[in-house]
Write an enzyme that holds these catalytic residues in place. Structure first.
Site, mmCIF file in Angstrom:
data_model
loop_
_atom_site.group_PDB
_atom_site.id
_atom_site.type_symbol
_atom_site.label_atom_id
_atom_site.label_comp_id
_atom_site.label_asym_id
_atom_site.label_seq_id
_atom_site.Cartn_x
_atom_site.Cartn_y
_atom_site.Cartn_z
ATOM 1 N N SER A 138 114.043 -51.970 29.918
ATOM 2 C CA SER A 138 115.279 -51.804 28.893
ATOM 3 C C SER A 138 115.997 -50.483 29.352
ATOM 4 O O SER A 138 115.240 -49.628 29.918
ATOM 5 C CB SER A 138 114.443 -51.832 27.421
ATOM 6 O OG SER A 138 115.499 -51.123 26.517
ATOM 7 N N TYR A 151 108.088 -47.847 22.134
ATOM 8 C CA TYR A 151 108.608 -48.859 22.917
ATOM 9 C C TYR A 151 109.332 -48.203 24.158
ATOM 10 O O TYR A 151 109.096 -48.826 25.490
ATOM 11 C CB TYR A 151 109.866 -49.496 22.141
ATOM 12 C CG TYR A 151 110.770 -50.706 22.695
ATOM 13 C CD1 TYR A 151 110.046 -51.929 23.188
ATOM 14 C CD2 TYR A 151 111.867 -50.398 23.216
ATOM 15 C CE1 TYR A 151 110.911 -53.006 23.862
ATOM 16 C CE2 TYR A 151 112.607 -51.262 23.820
ATOM 17 C CZ TYR A 151 112.107 -52.506 24.331
ATOM 18 O OH TYR A 151 112.909 -53.343 24.905
#
Length: 269
Positions: A145, A158
Site C-alpha cells: 500500500s 496497518y
C-alpha cells in the site's frame, strides 16, 4: 515432421481472491489464459468465482479455502506452492486493517493483522521461491500500500505492516533477480473494493478523485512486473503522493492527514 510440444499452462495462485484486487487479478489472469489457484476464507464465493471463470475461459481453476491468519491455513497454501503442477506466479493479496485505534483495539485483533499482513506474506513467499529459484523462473507480487511509505493514519498499525511488505519485497526481489525470479511490491492507494466498508472504516472524507479501480491497479501492476520493477505504485497521483510521504516534512504530513481510522477521541466523545 513431429508436432511441437504443447507449452504447459501458466499457473497463478492468488490469496484474498474472492473480492477486490484479488478478484480483479483472477479475472484478468483467467482472461489472459492462466490456470488459477484461488485462496480465500469464503469457500462459497471461491467456488462461484471458479465456476464462472472456468465456464467463461475454459481454463483450470482450483480453490483452497484457508484462513491465512492461522498456522493451519498458511500450511495448506504452502503445501500447494511446493506441489505439482507448479505455480508460476504468486499474488499475496490477502490482508486486513482495523477500524479502531491501537490503544483501544484488542491485542488479539492486532496480532491477527500482523499474522495476515506480515507473517503470511513471509511464509508464502518463502514457500514459492524455493521451487521458482530451482526452475529459474517465476514471480511473486506482494500487494502492499501507499500507506507503507509514511504514517497517513496515526494510531493505526496497518501502515507499519505495509511498510514491512514493501521493504521485504524490494529486498528479496533484489536477491532472487539473478536467478530469473521476480518479486515486486504493488502499492496502490485508495481502491474501490468494498474493503473499507467490510472493515467498518469510515472513508466519507476521502475525495472521489483519490479512488482507483481495482482493474486499473492490476493492469499497471502486471505491466510493471513485466518491466522488472521492484515496487509498483499505480497512478500518477499516487506516485506524487509517495514522493510527498518520502520527502515532505513530517510536521506538514501530520497536519494534512485525512485518514482517521486510527485516531483517538475522548471516550464517549
Amino acid at each position: 515432421m513431429t508436432d511441437a510440444p504443447t507449452p504447459a499452462p501458466r499457473r497463478a495462485l492468488i490469496t484474498g481472491a474472492s473480492l477486490g484486487i484479488g478478484e480483479a487479478f483472477a479475472r484478468r489472469l483467467a482472461a489472459d489464459g492462466w490456470d488459477l489457484v484461488l485462496v480465500a476464507r469464503d469457500a462459497g464465493r471461491l467456488d462461484g468465482l471458479a465456476a464462472e471463470l472456468t465456464g467463461r475461459h475454459g481454463h483450470r481453476v482450483e480453490t483452497l479455502a484457508a484462513d491465512l491468519s492461522t498456522d493451519d491455513g498458511c500450511a495448506v497454501v504452502e503445501g500447494r506452492l511446493t506441489a505439482e503442477p507448479p505455480v508460476d506466479l504468486l499474488v499475496n493479496n490477502a490482508g486486513t486493517s482495523l477500524s479502531s485505534p491501537f490503544v483501544r483495539s484488542a491485542v488479539a485483533d492486532e496480532a491477527r493483522l500482523v499474522r495476515l499482513n506480515v507473517l503470511a506474506v513471509l511464509r508464502l513467499t518463502h514457500a514459492a521461491l524455493g521451487p521458482m529459484t530451482e526452475r529459474g523462473h517465476g514471480a511473486v507480487i506482494n500487494v502492499s500500500s501507499v500507506a507503507g511509505f509514511g504514517v497517513p493514519m496515526p494510531g493505526s498499525t496497518y501502515s507499519a505492516s505495509k511498510a514491512w511488505v514493501t521493504n521485504f519485497s524490494e529486498s528479496i526481489g533484489q536477491s532472487v533477480a539473478p536467478l530469473g525470479v521476480r518479486v515486486m511490491a504493488l502499492c496502490p492507494g485508495y481502491t474501490r473494493t468494498g474493503y473499507h466498508e467490510r472493515a467498518g472504516i469510515d472513508m466519507s472524507r476521502t475525495p472521489a478523485w483519490m479512488w482507483l479501480r481495482a482493474e486499473d491497479v492490476v493492469d499497471e501492476g502486471l505491466r510493471d512486473l513485466r518491466k522488472g520493477k521492484l515496487v509498483s505504485v499505480p497512478s500518477w497521483k499516487y506516485k506524487l503522493a509517495v514522493a510527498g510521504l518520502r520527502h515532505a516534512p513530517r510536521r506538514l504530513l501530520r497536519g494534512v492527514s485525512r485518514d482517521t481510522r486510527g485516531r483517538v477521541g475522548r471516550p464517549g466523545g
